[in-house]
Design a protein around this motif. Structure first.
Motif, PDB file in Angstrom:
ATOM      1  N   ALA A 146     -32.709  -8.137 -25.891  1.00 55.39           N
ATOM      2  CA  ALA A 146     -33.002  -7.779 -24.673  1.00 55.39           C
ATOM      3  C   ALA A 146     -32.891  -6.775 -24.032  1.00 55.39           C
ATOM      4  O   ALA A 146     -32.706  -6.635 -23.420  1.00 55.39           O
ATOM      5  CB  ALA A 146     -32.482  -8.970 -23.844  1.00 55.39           C
ATOM      6  N   GLY A 147     -31.828  -6.085 -24.679  1.00 52.57           N
ATOM      7  CA  GLY A 147     -30.953  -4.505 -24.481  1.00 52.57           C
ATOM      8  C   GLY A 147     -32.249  -3.660 -24.185  1.00 52.57           C
ATOM      9  O   GLY A 147     -33.048  -3.752 -24.418  1.00 52.57           O
ATOM     10  N   SER A 153     -35.366  -4.253 -26.658  1.00 52.74           N
ATOM     11  CA  SER A 153     -36.896  -4.468 -25.914  1.00 52.74           C
ATOM     12  C   SER A 153     -37.721  -3.428 -26.289  1.00 52.74           C
ATOM     13  O   SER A 153     -38.830  -3.914 -26.018  1.00 52.74           O
ATOM     14  CB  SER A 153     -36.634  -4.926 -23.916  1.00 52.74           C
ATOM     15  OG  SER A 153     -35.620  -3.165 -23.209  1.00 52.74           O
ATOM     16  N   ASP A 162     -30.742 -12.796 -28.669  1.00 49.51           N
ATOM     17  CA  ASP A 162     -29.235 -11.976 -27.453  1.00 49.51           C
ATOM     18  C   ASP A 162     -29.241 -13.235 -26.454  1.00 49.51           C
ATOM     19  O   ASP A 162     -29.639 -14.844 -26.376  1.00 49.51           O
ATOM     20  CB  ASP A 162     -30.175 -11.176 -26.961  1.00 49.51           C
ATOM     21  CG  ASP A 162     -29.802 -10.042 -26.285  1.00 49.51           C
ATOM     22  OD1 ASP A 162     -28.877 -10.976 -24.868  1.00 49.51           O
ATOM     23  OD2 ASP A 162     -30.488  -8.848 -26.163  1.00 49.51           O
ATOM     24  N   LEU A 192     -28.195 -12.714 -23.489  1.00 50.85           N
ATOM     25  CA  LEU A 192     -28.729 -12.778 -22.481  1.00 50.85           C
ATOM     26  C   LEU A 192     -27.090 -12.551 -21.545  1.00 50.85           C
ATOM     27  O   LEU A 192     -27.825 -12.431 -19.999  1.00 50.85           O
ATOM     28  CB  LEU A 192     -29.681 -13.347 -21.901  1.00 50.85           C
ATOM     29  CG  LEU A 192     -30.733 -13.987 -22.538  1.00 50.85           C
ATOM     30  CD1 LEU A 192     -31.670 -14.580 -21.622  1.00 50.85           C
ATOM     31  CD2 LEU A 192     -31.556 -12.671 -22.725  1.00 50.85           C
ATOM     32  N   ARG A 207     -26.092  -9.049 -20.665  1.00 51.76           N
ATOM     33  CA  ARG A 207     -25.801  -7.925 -20.503  1.00 51.76           C
ATOM     34  C   ARG A 207     -26.702  -7.660 -19.206  1.00 51.76           C
ATOM     35  O   ARG A 207     -28.239  -8.170 -19.095  1.00 51.76           O
ATOM     36  CB  ARG A 207     -25.898  -7.169 -21.257  1.00 51.76           C
ATOM     37  CG  ARG A 207     -25.744  -5.356 -20.942  1.00 51.76           C
ATOM     38  CD  ARG A 207     -25.736  -4.296 -22.199  1.00 51.76           C
ATOM     39  NE  ARG A 207     -26.385  -2.728 -22.049  1.00 51.76           N
ATOM     40  CZ  ARG A 207     -25.260  -1.836 -21.390  1.00 51.76           C
ATOM     41  NH1 ARG A 207     -23.763  -2.690 -21.532  1.00 51.76           N
ATOM     42  NH2 ARG A 207     -25.460  -1.204 -20.936  1.00 51.76           N
ATOM     43  N   SER A 229     -31.020  -7.451 -19.186  1.00 46.33           N
ATOM     44  CA  SER A 229     -31.095  -8.074 -20.399  1.00 46.33           C
ATOM     45  C   SER A 229     -32.691  -9.160 -19.363  1.00 46.33           C
ATOM     46  O   SER A 229     -33.530  -9.393 -20.127  1.00 46.33           O
ATOM     47  CB  SER A 229     -30.347  -8.775 -21.588  1.00 46.33           C
ATOM     48  OG  SER A 229     -29.191  -9.959 -20.122  1.00 46.33           O
ATOM     49  N   ASN A 262     -35.391  -7.400 -18.938  1.00 45.02           N
ATOM     50  CA  ASN A 262     -36.034  -6.786 -20.122  1.00 45.02           C
ATOM     51  C   ASN A 262     -36.790  -8.031 -20.875  1.00 45.02           C
ATOM     52  O   ASN A 262     -38.376  -7.821 -21.440  1.00 45.02           O
ATOM     53  CB  ASN A 262     -35.354  -6.184 -21.356  1.00 45.02           C
ATOM     54  CG  ASN A 262     -34.521  -5.155 -20.215  1.00 45.02           C
ATOM     55  OD1 ASN A 262     -35.217  -4.046 -19.418  1.00 45.02           O
ATOM     56  ND2 ASN A 262     -33.688  -4.197 -21.167  1.00 45.02           N
TER      57      ASN A 262
END
Length: 338
Positions: free
Chosen positions: A11-12, A16, A33, A35, A37, A40, A43
């Motif tokens: 998801a970064g 992504s 992930d 999530l 960050r 995220s 994304n």
């Protein structure tokens, strides 16, 4: 033939973008992930908007959880290990968490892959920080930048490692574990010692993702803090070029397995952190950018440029996106997210 991909940290920013590419060509994608960050969840929403909520499998998990990883890797042919604590400054503040995520999380990923008995391909996003501060390298100071005296093609993979900063230690540990799991267990690992990667979907913050952070802060009218003298030089690589390298490593795994590649923009795609980037950014956003000055940060290299000749030779790869084009694309994306 469709492959089953697992992207840790999917998801970064890089994850992504790579997931988007894989989904567009019909691959089977699982994103693993936690999530945590910033950006995220945006994304993930972007991927769901473009491909539908059921187009990929999202596992909300943490690489520190070995059991969750062991479940996620089952039946996967390719694992892209991107999940990490990504900032030197954060590692200095909390070295234990940095170690547990980067070193421990990478070890967990390797063990999970090994235990499948299926020898999946495993790509690892390492960093140029494994070379440390590089204080012994002879550097020439110029008007707007630093330049190597003895390394005109950049730093090769054979340059001695020096894990300066907790982040360098934790990422470097993973770097070397990846290499050794190929030698000892035959796991098909590939290490990418990445320089500055940039592009859309990068929700940069002050201590990581500096190109995106500067662009976002400039658009929002924030004052930007410049650490050091702003002449630090980095070779910058646009995210689509990095993904081309990933694809080539997977496609040519008979040649890339067990290898380490320094991957960045190379000597043709360099820019100084502020003395050269500021005029370019101000031109593209159309206004002056206010700044503050601060001391150098730990392990901050005056110059780092990747010698990318090994990747060119073994992966038949080279960057395609120029610095000017890439930054224009980044600024265009930042403008749209305002």
């Amino acid at each position: 033939m469709t492959n089953k991909y697992l992207i840790t940290g999917g998801a970064g920013f890089i994850g992504s973008n790579y997931a988007h590419r894989l989904l567009a060509r019909g691959e089977d994608v699982t994103i693993f992930d936690n999530l945590s960050r910033p950006g995220s969840e945006k994304n993930i929403q972007w991927l769901q908007t473009d491909f539908g909520r059921d187009a990929f499998n999202l596992v909300k998990g943490d690489v520190r959880n070995s059991e969750a990883l062991e479940q996620a890797v089952q039946d996967k042919q390719v694992i892209i290990h991107l999940a990490a604590q990504v900032a030197v400054t954060t590692s200095v503040v909390d070295p234990r968490e940095d170690f547990e995520i980067n070193a421990g999380g990478t070890f967990n990923t390797l063990e999970a892959a090994r235990k499948t008995g299926e020898q999946p391909i495993l790509l690892y996003a390492s960093t140029n920080k494994v070379f440390g501060g590089m204080e012994d390298i002879r550097v020439r100071e110029e008007e707007t930048r630093y330049a190597y005296i003895d390394h005109p093609m950049g730093i090769a993979e054979s340059y001695p490692l020096d894990f300066h900063s907790p982040y360098g230690c934790s990422k470097g540990s993973g770097d070397q574990y990846m290499r050794d799991y190929y030698r000892i267990y035959g796991l098909r690992t590939v290490v990418f010692r990445q320089s500055c990667i940039y592009g859309p979907r990068q929700f940069g913050v002050e201590d990581q993702g500096w190109l995106a952070w500067f662009a976002i802060a400039a658009r929002q009218g924030r004052t930007i803090t410049i650490y050091g003298d702003g002449k630090q030089v980095r070779d910058v690589l646009y995210v689509t070029d990095l993904m081309d390298a990933y694809d080539s490593a997977v496609e040519n795994i008979d040649h890339s397995a067990g290898e380490i590649f320094n991957v960045g923009g190379g000597p043709q795609n360099t820019i100084s952190v502020w003395r050269e980037f500021a005029p370019l950014l101000e031109e593209k956003i159309g206004k002056h950018i206010p700044t503050d000055q601060a001391d150098w940060r730990p392990g901050d290299q005056k110059i780092y440029v990747s010698d990318i000749r090994k990747a060119k030779k073994l992966l038949n790869w080279q960057p395609k996106v120029s610095v000017d084009e890439g930054i224009s694309n980044l600024v265009d994306w930042v403008t749209k997210i305002d």
